[in-house]
Design an enzyme around this catalytic site. Sequence first.
Site, PDB file in Angstrom:
ATOM      1  CB  THR A   1      -6.110   0.795  -6.697  1.00 50.40           C
ATOM      2  OG1 THR A   1      -7.015   1.778  -7.185  1.00 50.40           O
ATOM      3  CG2 THR A   1      -5.643   1.226  -5.310  1.00 50.40           C
TER       4      THR A   1
ATOM      5  CB  THR B   1      -9.420  -0.725  -7.755  1.00 53.23           C
ATOM      6  OG1 THR B   1      -9.353   0.494  -7.058  1.00 53.23           O
ATOM      7  CG2 THR B   1      -8.605  -1.765  -7.045  1.00 53.23           C
TER       8      THR B   1
ATOM      9  N   GLY C   1     -13.824  -1.391  -6.903  1.00 55.85           N
ATOM     10  CA  GLY C   1     -15.126  -0.848  -6.525  1.00 55.85           C
ATOM     11  C   GLY C   1     -15.126  -0.033  -5.246  1.00 55.85           C
ATOM     12  N   GLY C   2     -13.930   0.387  -4.786  1.00 49.22           N
ATOM     13  CA  GLY C   2     -13.891   1.244  -3.600  1.00 49.22           C
ATOM     14  C   GLY C   2     -14.621   0.595  -2.443  1.00 49.22           C
TER      15      GLY C   2
ATOM     16  NE  ARG D   1      -4.082   1.872   0.991  1.00 51.26           N
ATOM     17  CZ  ARG D   1      -5.106   2.193   0.195  1.00 51.26           C
ATOM     18  NH1 ARG D   1      -5.159   1.770  -1.060  1.00 51.26           N
ATOM     19  NH2 ARG D   1      -6.113   2.907   0.672  1.00 51.26           N
TER      20      ARG D   1
ATOM     21  CG  ASP E   1      -8.537   5.216  -0.270  1.00 53.50           C
ATOM     22  OD1 ASP E   1      -9.599   5.693  -0.683  1.00 53.50           O
ATOM     23  OD2 ASP E   1      -7.990   4.238  -0.801  1.00 53.50           O
TER      24      ASP E   1
ATOM     25  CB  SER F   1      -7.139  -0.288   1.425  1.00 54.29           C
ATOM     26  OG  SER F   1      -7.582  -0.896   0.238  1.00 54.29           O
ATOM     27  CB  SER F   2     -12.539  -1.088   0.619  1.00 49.22           C
ATOM     28  OG  SER F   2     -12.961   0.001   1.401  1.00 49.22           O
TER      29      SER F   2
HETATM   30  O1  DON Z   1      -8.010   1.145  -1.396  1.00 51.66           O
HETATM   31  C1  DON Z   1      -9.198   1.428  -1.586  1.00 51.66           C
HETATM   32  O2  DON Z   1     -10.100   0.988  -0.924  1.00 51.66           O
HETATM   33  C2  DON Z   1      -9.542   2.333  -2.755  1.00 51.66           C
HETATM   34  N1  DON Z   1      -8.436   3.183  -3.050  1.00 51.66           N
HETATM   35  C3  DON Z   1      -9.912   1.464  -3.909  1.00 51.66           C
HETATM   36  C4  DON Z   1     -10.334   2.264  -5.100  1.00 51.66           C
HETATM   37  C5  DON Z   1     -11.183   1.501  -6.011  1.00 51.66           C
HETATM   38  O3  DON Z   1     -11.502   0.370  -5.790  1.00 51.66           O
HETATM   39  C6  DON Z   1     -11.673   2.207  -7.189  1.00 51.66           C
HETATM   40  N2  DON Z   1     -12.396   1.283  -7.996  1.00 51.66           N
HETATM   41  N3  DON Z   1     -13.110   0.829  -8.592  1.00 51.66           N
END
Ligand code: DON
Length: 574
Positions: free
Chosen positions: A401, A383, A476-477, A107, A425, A454-455
Amino acid sequence: MNTPIIAVVAAWLLVASSASAEPAPIVDSKARFHPVLARSGMVASQERVASEVGAAILAQGGNAIDAAVATGFALAVTLPRAGNLGGGGFMLVYLAEQQRTVAIDYREMAPRSANADMFLDGEGNVDNQRARYSIDSTAVPGTVAGLLHALEQYGTLTRQQVLAPAIALASEGITVSPDLSESLQARAERLLADPVTAGYFFRADGSAPEVGSTLVQSDLAKTLTRISQQGRKDFYQGTTADLLVASIASHDGQLDHRDLADYQVVERQPVCGSYRANTVCAMPPPSSGGIHLIQMLNILENWDLRSLGHNSAAYLHRLIESMRRAYADRSRYLGDPDFYPVPVLRLTDKRYAAQLAAQVELDRATDSEQVAPGLELNESLETTHYSSWDRWGNVVSNTYTLNFSYGNGKSVAGAGFLLNNEMDDFSAKKGAANGFGLLGEEANQIEPYKRPLSSMTPTIVFNSEGAPLMATGSPGGSTIITVVLQTLLNHLEFGMNIAEATAAARIHHQWWPDKVFWEKGVGDDTQEILRNMGHTLEQSPRVLGATQTIGQQGPWLHGAADYRRSEAAAAGAD
Ligand code: DON
């Protein structure tokens, strides 16, 4: 294989044989790139050519880690909106011989100059523009260190061998897919604001490259070549570091040479739990993914879900209530474990889950307790996840990502890659939502050298004998964790094969905003029942997630690319 890919592989062989003293990789002519069933290895990713690169590595005798590293570098070329050198991620690796799973945390880290108030304006409000799009949104990238760490510790091929395909793709050019052309055009305004990005990805008139044209990335090829020759040192202390720091400084950013030199990859214990007879291992903090995946599975284990029926109102109600409670905990307790004592054991304790399950009223929605900003889904998100599996039973589940699609839109001049905007984030202020509508507190406040929460949820599931059964993950955040949860339940609880488990309609709830987002395929009558129970429903403005899954079915590996992303493909290596 079609002609451009043959050309790329031929170029790769040339580059590989000149760049390495090792025997040149030989692409096995029996490599099969399209079947979703294979016995000797499989890669599933969001972009077909990158999957083929990984499958070719497997076919020539590389292991799942070699394939994952090659695929990761290839995606940095073929999927610039999420594949990356300038971002970071997490890799879960199952080592068959040792029967051990390791979690590699690469990360991004906040630079030394970062502080808790850095994104607040004069009135003490969060300046989202700065948190998401300014140069200060960039955290120290971890991808190059992370992928090379995985290769050195657990791979079998040389750096030159695994980087050769990516170098060939960047220097010979990739064929612009509809997905690439469209995704660039959709963000043209933001990306054209940086002349370096404009030069790398757009035509002189500011339009995105045409579908079917060739996109050559010469500066990126040079960077990849330097990495292939010098390893991590180039990126964090060498020529690439110089170019990166110069680009940051040209935008008046603070990230400097010392920040890069201080970057650390961390190996962590995965967080593991059980769901009925299966063991589930996933990413520990600084991802919230593993903890909350296991927490929600623990809550849901209290009910006989199968008898309720897949995507029935009664089932979805239990899912929603589990999600609501897990995301509430996320906002309070989750952050970088090197800075904040995350209560991992308590959150993943089955007794705690039983208490939460007991709070759920089975005929009525619970109210989320306070008003919060709405989920902002107008920014496009990207991502990317991929999985690889080899003939020896080693398995990799990797999510990485730039945060938003194309990160903050700024590229490193001369080095050919985009910068992340992962600083968003963090929780820039208690009660202020980040780009995914997620709330946070002290646990996830900004501090120097801290990793933003993060997720991302790379996951490996094991059967009752401890053998790997399935590897998955998603972009997908904030929706990543709930998407992975439903994919697991579809397979483990409802007996769907992994293709069915991937395709089935999904829902998402994250405590705040207090809304159930649904994909097409959740029936009208089901929605009506949920509304009558007090849930607020809203059709998700876009598809939820994009899992890239591999599962073991007897002697077969089954790959399931998620066609919610049009270029996704599983590639078998028999
Ligand atoms: O680490 C995370 O949770 C976010 N930065 C992820 C971003 C993400 O999944 C965007 N996507 N579709």
